[in-house]
Design a protein around this motif. Structure first.
Motif, PDB file in Angstrom:
ATOM      1  N   UNK A 162       0.829  -1.205   0.000  1.00  0.00           N
ATOM      2  CA  UNK A 162       0.000   0.000   0.000  1.00  0.00           C
ATOM      3  C   UNK A 162       0.864   1.255   0.000  1.00  0.00           C
ATOM      4  N   UNK A 163       2.010   1.211   0.668  1.00  0.00           N
ATOM      5  CA  UNK A 163       2.922   2.358   0.655  1.00  0.00           C
ATOM      6  C   UNK A 163       3.460   2.633  -0.737  1.00  0.00           C
ATOM      7  N   UNK A 164       3.867   1.572  -1.449  1.00  0.00           N
ATOM      8  CA  UNK A 164       4.369   1.744  -2.815  1.00  0.00           C
ATOM      9  C   UNK A 164       3.289   2.286  -3.735  1.00  0.00           C
ATOM     10  N   UNK A 165       2.077   1.749  -3.606  1.00  0.00           N
ATOM     11  CA  UNK A 165       0.964   2.232  -4.431  1.00  0.00           C
ATOM     12  C   UNK A 165       0.673   3.696  -4.141  1.00  0.00           C
ATOM     13  N   UNK A 166       0.696   4.068  -2.854  1.00  0.00           N
ATOM     14  CA  UNK A 166       0.434   5.467  -2.483  1.00  0.00           C
ATOM     15  C   UNK A 166       1.494   6.396  -3.070  1.00  0.00           C
ATOM     16  N   UNK A 175       0.787   6.822  -6.790  1.00  0.00           N
ATOM     17  CA  UNK A 175      -0.366   7.699  -7.036  1.00  0.00           C
ATOM     18  C   UNK A 175       0.002   9.151  -6.793  1.00  0.00           C
ATOM     19  N   UNK A 176       0.707   9.421  -5.689  1.00  0.00           N
ATOM     20  CA  UNK A 176       1.115  10.789  -5.384  1.00  0.00           C
ATOM     21  C   UNK A 176       2.063  11.319  -6.454  1.00  0.00           C
ATOM     22  N   UNK A 177       2.974  10.471  -6.913  1.00  0.00           N
ATOM     23  CA  UNK A 177       3.919  10.899  -7.945  1.00  0.00           C
ATOM     24  C   UNK A 177       3.209  11.263  -9.238  1.00  0.00           C
ATOM     25  N   UNK A 178       2.265  10.406  -9.660  1.00  0.00           N
ATOM     26  CA  UNK A 178       1.534  10.663 -10.905  1.00  0.00           C
ATOM     27  C   UNK A 178       0.741  11.963 -10.812  1.00  0.00           C
ATOM     28  N   UNK A 179       0.010  12.133  -9.722  1.00  0.00           N
ATOM     29  CA  UNK A 179      -0.786  13.349  -9.571  1.00  0.00           C
ATOM     30  C   UNK A 179       0.105  14.585  -9.441  1.00  0.00           C
ATOM     31  N   UNK A 180       1.273  14.429  -8.831  1.00  0.00           N
ATOM     32  CA  UNK A 180       2.190  15.568  -8.705  1.00  0.00           C
ATOM     33  C   UNK A 180       2.718  15.986 -10.075  1.00  0.00           C
ATOM     34  N   UNK A 181       3.058  15.004 -10.906  1.00  0.00           N
ATOM     35  CA  UNK A 181       3.544  15.323 -12.252  1.00  0.00           C
ATOM     36  C   UNK A 181       2.459  16.022 -13.060  1.00  0.00           C
TER      37      UNK A 181
END
Length: 293
Positions: free
Chosen positions: A18-22, A25-31
């Motif tokens: 779940x940490x890796x998935x989070x 997700x945060x990286x994609x939305x940040x980009x």
């Protein structure tokens, strides 16, 4: 109270996943947020219209007034990508048919590793090969200087060939053996079975390979930049110089001041590339749904 070892291991495993998935997700939305915030600023506060950027024919960021017509770059990206897909698709499909239906052992032991090797070659190598082989050939046998849309498309077709071939091979390999046996039992020849049964059945998967290849070609910068000519106008033939979105971004980004209108417009072009990537992914998902049906 100390938890049993297997429960602790399961808890740590779930937490790690779940940490890796989070993080993803945060990286994609940040980009997406970063590119969108930069790319939308010319339309919000820079006085640049969306229609001017997408349909304008003149690119002159240093002029008075500055003009930012990106239609030539859009045309160059789409034309080279589509032509590259048209060139690579027949070769990729034929290679996949040969490896899975005609000579599976020979094809998978020799041809498949050779095609997959193409995916590991750096883009600059393709660019140098294009300058050394493709451009002189086109210059000697066709009008123009050899540099242009067709040269860029030929280089891109070789670059996307592994993608098209690999996906087509996987699709043909997963066909149930009973389909071919039933076709042979009805009296069909090998070639009739291939083009009347196998290829139509796997058509959505084959189209998925083409779309992914176009997506790969659409975002390529260095190899195309070396052979396309980088002229900011819409070419009148395949043998004239042109430019692409990736070419103008890589050539101009280092020569602009951060936060300037010119720099922000380049981020707008990057946003267009990102949106096109989302469109290609959506098309692939739609084709995958057809495959599952």
């Amino acid at each position: 109270m100390k938890l049993p070892k297997h429960i602790r291991e399961e808890w740590w495993g779930k937490s790690y996943v779940f940490g890796c998935v989070a993080i993803l997700i945060v990286t994609i939305f940040s980009i997406v947020y970063f590119i969108a915030s930069k790319g939308l600023s010319p339309f919000v506060s820079g006085g640049v219209g969306i229609g001017e950027l997408l349909f304008g024919l003149k690119w002159n960021p240093e002029g008075e007034p500055a003009t930012f017509g990106a239609l030539p770059f859009l045309f160059g990206s789409f034309s080279t990508s589509l032509i590259a897909a048209l060139i690579a698709a027949p070769f990729g499909f034929c290679a996949a048919v040969f490896m899975t239906q005609i000579a599976p052992k020979l094809g998978r032991s020799i041809l498949q590793p050779a095609i997959e090797l193409l995916a590991g070659i750096p883009s600059v190598v393709y660019g140098f090969v294009g300058l050394s082989v493709v451009v002189p050939f086109l210059r000697d046998h066709f009008p123009g200087q050899g540099i242009g849309v067709l040269a860029g498309a030929i280089v891109l077709s070789v670059m996307i060939l592994p993608t098209v071939t690999t996906i087509a091979t996987d699709a043909l390999s997963t066909l149930p053996a009973g389909l071919k046996e039933g076709s042979f039992a009805l009296g069909a020849t090998r070639w009739q079975t291939i083009y009347k049964l196998i290829l139509p059945t796997t058509l959505p998967a084959l189209l998925t390979g083409i779309v992914l290849g176009i997506s790969r070609a659409f975002g390529e910068a260095l190899a195309v930049q070396m052979v396309i000519g980088n002229a900011p106008h819409i070419p009148r033939s395949l043998f004239e110089s042109a430019s692409t979105l990736t070419s103008i971004i890589t050539l101009s980004m280092g020569n602009t001041v951060g936060g300037s209108l010119h720099n922000n417009v380049l981020w707008s072009l990057a946003l267009v590339l990102l949106l096109m990537t989302f469109v290609f992914i959506f098309i692939v998902r739609m084709l995958e749904r057809r495959i599952k049906r």
